[in-house]
Structures are given as C-alpha cells and as structure tokens.
Design a protein around this motif. Structure first.
Motif, short mmCIF file in Angstrom:
data_model
loop_
_atom_site.label_atom_id
_atom_site.label_comp_id
_atom_site.label_asym_id
_atom_site.label_seq_id
_atom_site.Cartn_x
_atom_site.Cartn_y
_atom_site.Cartn_z
N GLN A 72 51.57 -55.98 -17.96
CA GLN A 72 51.68 -54.53 -17.85
C GLN A 72 50.58 -53.84 -18.66
O GLN A 72 49.98 -52.86 -18.21
N LEU A 73 50.30 -54.38 -19.85
CA LEU A 73 49.20 -53.83 -20.65
C LEU A 73 47.87 -53.96 -19.92
O LEU A 73 47.06 -53.01 -19.91
N ALA A 74 47.64 -55.10 -19.31
CA ALA A 74 46.40 -55.30 -18.56
C ALA A 74 46.31 -54.31 -17.40
O ALA A 74 45.26 -53.72 -17.16
N ALA A 75 47.42 -54.10 -16.70
CA ALA A 75 47.44 -53.18 -15.57
C ALA A 75 47.10 -51.75 -16.01
O ALA A 75 46.42 -51.02 -15.29
N LEU A 76 47.56 -51.36 -17.20
CA LEU A 76 47.26 -50.02 -17.71
C LEU A 76 45.76 -49.81 -17.89
O LEU A 76 45.27 -48.68 -17.84
N SER A 77 45.03 -50.90 -18.11
CA SER A 77 43.58 -50.82 -18.29
C SER A 77 42.82 -51.17 -17.02
O SER A 77 41.60 -51.33 -17.04
N GLY A 78 43.55 -51.34 -15.92
CA GLY A 78 42.90 -51.64 -14.64
C GLY A 78 42.58 -53.10 -14.43
O GLY A 78 41.72 -53.44 -13.62
N PHE A 79 43.25 -53.99 -15.16
CA PHE A 79 43.02 -55.42 -15.02
C PHE A 79 44.29 -56.11 -14.54
O PHE A 79 45.37 -55.53 -14.57
N ARG A 80 44.15 -57.36 -14.13
CA ARG A 80 45.31 -58.18 -13.81
C ARG A 80 45.09 -59.56 -14.40
O ARG A 80 43.95 -60.01 -14.56
N LEU A 81 46.17 -60.19 -14.73
CA LEU A 81 46.10 -61.53 -15.33
C LEU A 81 46.08 -62.58 -14.24
O LEU A 81 46.74 -62.44 -13.22
N VAL A 82 45.33 -63.63 -14.48
CA VAL A 82 45.34 -64.80 -13.61
C VAL A 82 45.50 -66.03 -14.50
O VAL A 82 45.00 -66.06 -15.62
N PRO A 83 46.23 -67.04 -14.02
CA PRO A 83 46.40 -68.24 -14.85
C PRO A 83 45.07 -68.91 -15.14
O PRO A 83 44.16 -68.93 -14.31
N ASP A 84 44.95 -69.44 -16.33
CA ASP A 84 43.74 -70.14 -16.76
C ASP A 84 43.89 -71.61 -16.42
O ASP A 84 44.73 -72.30 -16.98
N ALA A 85 43.08 -72.08 -15.50
CA ALA A 85 43.16 -73.47 -15.07
C ALA A 85 42.18 -74.36 -15.81
O ALA A 85 42.11 -75.56 -15.56
N SER A 86 41.41 -73.81 -16.74
CA SER A 86 40.44 -74.63 -17.46
C SER A 86 41.17 -75.60 -18.38
O SER A 86 42.18 -75.29 -18.98
#
Length: 150
Positions: A72-86
């Motif tokens: 939700q915090l990321a969305a407020l800044s115009g971002f979205r989370l994606v899982p880190d597969a590294s």
C-alpha cells in the motif's frame, strides 16, 4: 500541508486492519514489541493519529508472509511490489515433498482442532507455527518458480 491526504492515510489504515485481521492481533502481539490494544489502534479506521511503526510492520509482514502494508505504501508513491527471484534455489523434489509433508501435518492438526467446532488457545499455539511454516515453504516454492530455477 501534509503530502498524504485523508484518503491515503485511510488506505494505509485499511491495509493495516486487513493484515491484523488476517493474522489476529491477539496472535501477533507476542511476536512483536507492542500489545494487542495498541495493535488495535493501528488498525482502527476511526483512529487518525496512530499508525504502525515500521519495525512492527516488518514483524507483521514477516509473520503474514505478505507485504500488505508495504504494498500500500508503494502504491501511494506510484510503485508496485514484485517478488524478488534473485538468489533463489532451484526447485527440487525434496522441496515439493516438504510442502506435501507440512500440508499433511497442518491439515491433520486443523481437523483435530475443529472436531469440536472450536479452536481453543492451546490449539491456536500449535496451529500457528504450522501455518507459518507452510507459508514460508510456499513462498520459497513461489520464488523458485518465478526465478525459473529448475
């Protein structure tokens, strides 16, 4: 004037509320540094003053296995989370077997707990580690699949 508006803050409260309901504030309180009453304030849509501190968010999201508030915090800044597969480990039959074993133990414990149509505090203490273990194993499985590691 604050950069966030009432709607933004209400969305954060709603995400916090959903996360706390999902894990149960009473169940989560022993896992972090604040008590259940304070957790309830953090998730209360009627309380405009109390927001969950970042370290408690980290504890909650680790227990949940889902970054609901961070998303939700990321969305407020115009971002979205994606899982880190590294750095994921390759998918193995041992991993699949461990998931199946954990699932079997969890389902057996859930059935035993629900035979009387009620989950008591002792049963909750037994079930929560099994649920958390299953979540962690499934997240590892998801990372392996996202990363394409075989």
């Amino acid at each position: 004037m604050r950069p966030t508006n009432e709607h933004d803050r209400r969305d954060l409260k709603a995400a916090t509320n959903r996360a706390l309901r999902k894990v149960g504030a009473a169940n989560f309180a022993p896992e972090t540094r604040v008590r259940e009453a304070q957790l309830s304030k953090y998730g209360s849509l009627g309380d405009d003053e109390n927001f969950m501190p970042l370290d408690v968010v980290a504890d909650l999201e680790r227990v949940l296995g889902d970054p609901m508030i961070t998303a939700q915090l990321a969305a407020l800044s115009g971002f979205r989370l994606v899982p880190d597969a590294s750095g994921t480990r390759p998918l193995t039959m041992a991993q699949v077997g461990a998931v199946a074993d954990t699932k079997g133990k969890l389902l057996s414990a859930l059935i035993a707990a629900l035979l009387d149509n009620h989950v008591d505090p002792h049963e909750r203490r037994e079930l929560l580690p099994l649920v958390r273990n299953a979540i962690a194993q499934l997240q590892d499985l998801e990372k392996a699949l996202i990363g394409g590691a075989t």
